[in-house]
Design a protein around this motif. Sequence first.
Motif, PDB file in Angstrom:
ATOM      1  N   ALA A  71       0.831  -1.211   0.000  1.00  0.00           N
ATOM      2  CA  ALA A  71       0.000   0.000   0.000  1.00  0.00           C
ATOM      3  C   ALA A  71       0.862   1.255   0.000  1.00  0.00           C
ATOM      4  O   ALA A  71       0.548   2.242  -0.678  1.00  0.00           O
ATOM      5  CB  ALA A  71      -0.928  -0.006   1.208  1.00  0.00           C
ATOM      6  N   SER A  72       1.973   1.222   0.731  1.00  0.00           N
ATOM      7  CA  SER A  72       2.865   2.381   0.786  1.00  0.00           C
ATOM      8  C   SER A  72       3.542   2.621  -0.555  1.00  0.00           C
ATOM      9  O   SER A  72       3.714   3.774  -0.986  1.00  0.00           O
ATOM     10  CB  SER A  72       3.924   2.174   1.878  1.00  0.00           C
ATOM     11  N   VAL A  73       3.950   1.548  -1.235  1.00  0.00           N
ATOM     12  CA  VAL A  73       4.585   1.691  -2.544  1.00  0.00           C
ATOM     13  C   VAL A  73       3.584   2.227  -3.571  1.00  0.00           C
ATOM     14  O   VAL A  73       3.913   3.093  -4.395  1.00  0.00           O
ATOM     15  CB  VAL A  73       5.170   0.344  -3.001  1.00  0.00           C
ATOM     16  N   ILE A  74       2.357   1.724  -3.527  1.00  0.00           N
ATOM     17  CA  ILE A  74       1.316   2.248  -4.420  1.00  0.00           C
ATOM     18  C   ILE A  74       1.077   3.729  -4.131  1.00  0.00           C
ATOM     19  O   ILE A  74       0.923   4.542  -5.045  1.00  0.00           O
ATOM     20  CB  ILE A  74       0.011   1.447  -4.247  1.00  0.00           C
ATOM     21  N   LEU A  75       1.072   4.090  -2.853  1.00  0.00           N
ATOM     22  CA  LEU A  75       0.871   5.482  -2.446  1.00  0.00           C
ATOM     23  C   LEU A  75       1.987   6.367  -2.995  1.00  0.00           C
ATOM     24  O   LEU A  75       1.730   7.463  -3.516  1.00  0.00           O
ATOM     25  CB  LEU A  75       0.830   5.561  -0.923  1.00  0.00           C
ATOM     26  N   ALA A  76       3.235   5.908  -2.904  1.00  0.00           N
ATOM     27  CA  ALA A  76       4.365   6.682  -3.429  1.00  0.00           C
ATOM     28  C   ALA A  76       4.251   6.848  -4.933  1.00  0.00           C
ATOM     29  O   ALA A  76       4.553   7.923  -5.476  1.00  0.00           O
ATOM     30  CB  ALA A  76       5.678   5.984  -3.072  1.00  0.00           C
ATOM     31  N   THR A  77       3.795   5.817  -5.629  1.00  0.00           N
ATOM     32  CA  THR A  77       3.641   5.893  -7.084  1.00  0.00           C
ATOM     33  C   THR A  77       2.565   6.907  -7.468  1.00  0.00           C
ATOM     34  O   THR A  77       2.750   7.702  -8.396  1.00  0.00           O
ATOM     35  CB  THR A  77       3.274   4.501  -7.639  1.00  0.00           C
ATOM     36  N   VAL A  78       1.449   6.893  -6.750  1.00  0.00           N
ATOM     37  CA  VAL A  78       0.365   7.846  -7.038  1.00  0.00           C
ATOM     38  C   VAL A  78       0.827   9.273  -6.762  1.00  0.00           C
ATOM     39  O   VAL A  78       0.570  10.185  -7.561  1.00  0.00           O
ATOM     40  CB  VAL A  78      -0.881   7.505  -6.200  1.00  0.00           C
ATOM     41  N   LEU A  79       1.529   9.486  -5.651  1.00  0.00           N
ATOM     42  CA  LEU A  79       2.021  10.824  -5.327  1.00  0.00           C
ATOM     43  C   LEU A  79       2.997  11.308  -6.390  1.00  0.00           C
ATOM     44  O   LEU A  79       2.949  12.470  -6.812  1.00  0.00           O
ATOM     45  CB  LEU A  79       2.696  10.818  -3.951  1.00  0.00           C
ATOM     46  N   GLU A  80       3.886  10.423  -6.843  1.00  0.00           N
ATOM     47  CA  GLU A  80       4.858  10.794  -7.874  1.00  0.00           C
ATOM     48  C   GLU A  80       4.154  11.213  -9.165  1.00  0.00           C
ATOM     49  O   GLU A  80       4.491  12.231  -9.771  1.00  0.00           O
ATOM     50  CB  GLU A  80       5.799   9.618  -8.151  1.00  0.00           C
ATOM     51  N   LYS A  81       3.160  10.441  -9.578  1.00  0.00           N
ATOM     52  CA  LYS A  81       2.439  10.764 -10.806  1.00  0.00           C
ATOM     53  C   LYS A  81       1.687  12.086 -10.679  1.00  0.00           C
ATOM     54  O   LYS A  81       1.671  12.888 -11.613  1.00  0.00           O
ATOM     55  CB  LYS A  81       1.453   9.637 -11.146  1.00  0.00           C
ATOM     56  N   SER A  82       1.076  12.322  -9.524  1.00  0.00           N
ATOM     57  CA  SER A  82       0.322  13.567  -9.340  1.00  0.00           C
ATOM     58  C   SER A  82       1.245  14.774  -9.287  1.00  0.00           C
ATOM     59  O   SER A  82       0.876  15.863  -9.732  1.00  0.00           O
ATOM     60  CB  SER A  82      -0.516  13.475  -8.064  1.00  0.00           C
TER      61      SER A  82
END
Length: 425
Positions: free
Chosen positions: A365-376
């Motif tokens: 979940a944390s890795v997915i969160l980092a990916t979403v933040l990076e894209k945004s």
Amino acid sequence: MTEETAIASFRRVSPAILASARMAMANDIPDTSKSEISHLLKKAAPILGIDGATYHALDILLGLSGPDDWKGTRRPIVAISNAKLAEYMQRSVRTVTRCLRRIVEAGIAAYRDSPTGRRFVDRDKGGMITSGFGLDFTPARVRLEEIKESVENYQRELKASKDARRAVTRLPRAIIDACEEFPEKSDIWRSSAQAIIDGVASRAEQASGLESLYAEVLEYAEQRFQEHEMSSAGDTSVTSTTDTIPKIFSDSNERTRSIERDIIPPDDGSAAEMAYENKPEAAAGDMQNRLRQAEKTAGDIQGAVLDAVSIGLLQVGCRAAQECVSVEFHGWSDVVGAAEVMRRMIGLSEAAWVDAVGRVGRTAASVILATVLEKSLRDSYLIAKPGGYFRAMVDRAVDGRLHLSKSVYGLAQSEMNTRERRAKR
């Protein structure tokens, strides 16, 4: 250009809006850069109460500001209509109006309204603004040092809260181990630990009380160990063994779960992950079997999600996210530790985060969160609702349709291409 800030008569003025207008008229403005202030304001977003659509609007406005307008005596004014901003954000004009008001009331921008209500910026041949009407981000420059200090204090408090939460989960387990090793003290230690957890509301106070109790436990264990060493010093007929070392100094997996449930408090999402690390007893009931199966499923999903994602790849691909939360991803623990800040940065609710952790595991979940933040952070137009995007990725992970490695590899490749272009200049 003029240093006066006019507020249109049609606006409902609040004390916070007037305070921002006064800061916008200041003459003593600290020098900064667009990059510095952008990263700082994004880090301060949780403190300022900026999240969700308001965070998206702020990101767009900062991107539209001129880099040179943040230097010297210039004033960073962004002129964009509410309708155009609503088109960029894919939201209604009323939502955009509320977002801009929240930004102004947060004390980082001020209304600079023209008599006609139109927003525009006129520049001379040198690029300096001669007259402009729109949103003035001078208050953010005026509050530069104050916001920096607030961000530092917030990060310290967040770290202290995380450490306290871990202590409240870890120390009762160690005390339970000691109770099993020293039955004569079991009732006293167990009741003391329970009294600390039940009688203190603050996690920090609970952690402090448990640390004091644990220190007493260690002291008693050390005394008993020394007594044993002295009593067997002259006895040559007894073979010494390593079993005399108290179990409290080792990580024992043979804990009594019924006792743990009596002492250990719930830990908003992390307790499920702790339980996954402990081997359940064979005599567990149907409820425990179902829980164990759910935990196993979450562990399997987490393994599948992270199968082809290395920490090195994530470190290269999520460079902007790391800069935004001031954490380098050297290990999975760093990613998990930054999850709380990243969650607030994309406007994800705590309930949605706890649900995601229970479904795919905390690390995934944390890795997915980092990916979403990076894209945004890279392209705010691509992801209108980062929180919804995160939940959709979690759903795909549960269904086995999420290929996170491709997303992270794409981000890393884009970052490397950007570095190569900069090196050639």
